[in-house]
Design an enzyme around this catalytic site. Sequence first.
Site, PDB file in Angstrom:
ATOM      1  N   ALA C  45       0.886  -1.162   0.000  1.00 24.57           N
ATOM      2  CA  ALA C  45       0.000   0.000   0.000  1.00 24.57           C
ATOM      3  C   ALA C  45       0.919   1.205   0.000  1.00 24.57           C
ATOM      4  CB  ALA C  45      -0.892   0.009   1.232  1.00 24.57           C
ATOM      5  N   GLU C  46       0.672   2.183  -0.876  1.00 21.06           N
ATOM      6  CA  GLU C  46       1.662   3.252  -1.026  1.00 21.06           C
ATOM      7  C   GLU C  46       1.780   4.112   0.229  1.00 21.06           C
ATOM      8  OE1 GLU C  46      -0.994   2.839  -2.951  1.00 21.06           O
ATOM      9  OE2 GLU C  46      -1.841   4.738  -3.673  1.00 21.06           O
TER      10      GLU C  46
END
Lengths: 217, 217, 217, 217
Positions: C45-46
């Site tokens: 997940a960024e």
Amino acid sequence: MKTAITPARAAEMIPDGASLLIGGFMGVGTPNRLIDALVAVGRKDLTVIANDTAKPGVGIGKLISAGAVSHVVASHIGLNPETQAKMISGELTVELVPQGTLVERIRAGGVGLGGVLTPTGVGTPVEEGKDKIEIDGTTYLLERPIKADFALIAAKQCDYVGNLEYTLTAHNFNPVMALAGRKVIAEPDHILPIGAIPPDAVKTPGVLVHYILERKH
Amino acid sequence: MKTAITPARAAEMIPDGASLLIGGFMGVGTPNRLIDALVAVGRKDLTVIANDTAKPGVGIGKLISAGAVSHVVASHIGLNPETQAKMISGELTVELVPQGTLVERIRAGGVGLGGVLTPTGVGTPVEEGKDKIEIDGTTYLLERPIKADFALIAAKQCDYVGNLEYTLTAHNFNPVMALAGRKVIAEPDHILPIGAIPPDAVKTPGVLVHYILERKH
Amino acid sequence: MDAKERIARRVALEVEEGTLVNLGIGLPSLVANYLPADVHVYFQAENGVIGLGARPPEGMEDRDLTDAGGGFVTAVPGAASIDSAMSFGLIRGGHLDMTVLGGLQVDERGYLANWMVPGKMVPGMGGAMDLVQGARKVVVAMVHAAKGSPKIVPECTLPLTAMRRVSLIVTEMCVIEPTEAGLVLRELAEGVSVEDVRAVTSAALILEGEPKVMPLA
Amino acid sequence: MDAKERIARRVALEVEEGTLVNLGIGLPSLVANYLPADVHVYFQAENGVIGLGARPPEGMEDRDLTDAGGGFVTAVPGAASIDSAMSFGLIRGGHLDMTVLGGLQVDERGYLANWMVPGKMVPGMGGAMDLVQGARKVVVAMVHAAKGSPKIVPECTLPLTAMRRVSLIVTEMCVIEPTEAGLVLRELAEGVSVEDVRAVTSAALILEGEPKVMPLA
């Protein structure tokens, strides 16, 4: 040894019109007590540099709702309709920056580099008005460093000299922003004695931190 | 899950003429068993990118003594008279890079930036042959990114998926070099089961690591 | 099976063992549900975790562990916490094996537009520009047409996300591979003809032999 | 009291409470011995520890805790381990309050040359260029002349370390402050006259009133 200050004292130090780097990602890892204090004293005309403006009632969203912000630099404002509405009405201006460019611009400001050469944004509206540099056949945008008057940092815990630890997805922009504020105020969940955070666990060395928000009452 | 390999297998993967990023600072935090294996198989014509070449008989100094190295990119070679002697005799070439520039060039290579804009080196012999860019009244050198065929990384410990932890002054160039090797080989002192290194303690995520050197016999 | 499930199932077949994968919000996030049991990947997940897991059990949610949309998630054993600089360093530096993103338009050059519609609310590009620029493989997962209006077009009329040819377009009707020569129609969903696709596609499509039947395993 | 002790004692008076200080190898490292008891600072070693301490007790040395010269050190309570990117980020980014370095030449512009003598062995600049470029305050600590030959000269003939005016020059004879106008002679060691200094200084020296007596407290 750092000085522990109250949220009210922190808000007092930050004048109207100040530029603020504020940690957090959709309200996670955001210094909420500092934000509440800024809202409470009715700050105006702030520039907020952050990944996003969260949602109404959450984190940076509270500053937006309170009308405290006149300029936003962020990668995403889509989950906060108030930010969008105020942008359209002209109450605030927004500079949208790709997320990876935003964090590197802040890092460049913090570590004394003249800018960031990134391929991100070439051929898109992001390139408008920016210098392009070709290096070995690839085109890069020259993106400018970002610094701010204050960095407001949320941390899991700190020690008395300001060494900071973060946890899980509450790291996000905080460690990088701690490099780029002229004054850095840390809001930890816990404050531990010197030695309780071992050297290898420190992610932001205390020398970067100017003030620690006192324990939550 | 990563594959654990022997030092001999690692040395076999690295051909003559390869470019190597090697962690360490005066032999501290240096992958010694990998270096010994490269010396044992008689590798030649290597390019070594590292902070320094340590001392004769220590760390990277062993590669120099063995005649395995034809090109060095480093910030300091002054404590290894053999490197200096081989440079003068033409047996190897040396590119000297300011230490802060060296680490940023490696980082730029690892994180996909087109270069580094640093004020360091302006007005000194370091600027020769490099583009200078003026930004807001300050002059910066445009320094090129560095990548290499392999990064040889020393770590305190890793888990089975390759997550790495470092300690004290044995961090130095290792975490940044782990970003910039096309193949990354980690030499940990300890290998732990998955879960034994908590997420917040990981400094190099295992996704960057291709091979783990097997336990020391 | 609805259109979205069909797309997600097909994209899941593109995911390779042991890779690092980023799934966008919405349709792309469904891909995680259809991975073959023998394929183990790390989801990024960024906002800062490698090893993103499913929703936590009721009552076990932690405010400091969320996905990029701010929803509660878990982390798998072997997960690593990273800050935004490392997160986008991995993305821009070519360390992310695959990203799956939604699309508004894709054109004959393989260029994607997926972040803004001029004249409408502008949410911001978030991490999309860096993801499309930097991921090794970019898969666009989208419903083929917008109420009959083509989204696969000769040239994007919406602002581009990046000037980079995406790797694959997966819709409920077909799989298209953008190549140097143009858009190659590789697969057709069962019961869909080339003419059916052409009826809702304004871009030229290239046929290299008979398209295969789109698998949904 | 020998020349080096005198210099180290005088430089120690420049060190301010609560600051981050980097001491070069050799003469500059002696400064730590003469700090007033009530002054608490963090010493940084550029190889990666903030909070460098004295030599460890016999038998307590750890191979992973050394200074930039590779010598064993300790870390004080509250110390932080940092990698080379953070180390030079602090230095280049203006977070290092003071550095003390040796000098080969300093000139009327206040420019320092301290890393190479053409025609001699070239050790490499290590971290010197970044330190002089980035530290807020740069103090040159050196013996006034080299066997009677001036080291404080009209213009450096040796390659510069940086095009940045250093903050202060401390020798066993005097204290000189480089200013916009030139080199101002601020203090004279007891028993040393202006003429004594001029006899071994080829640079022009400016007098602003009577120089004070150089304190050595």
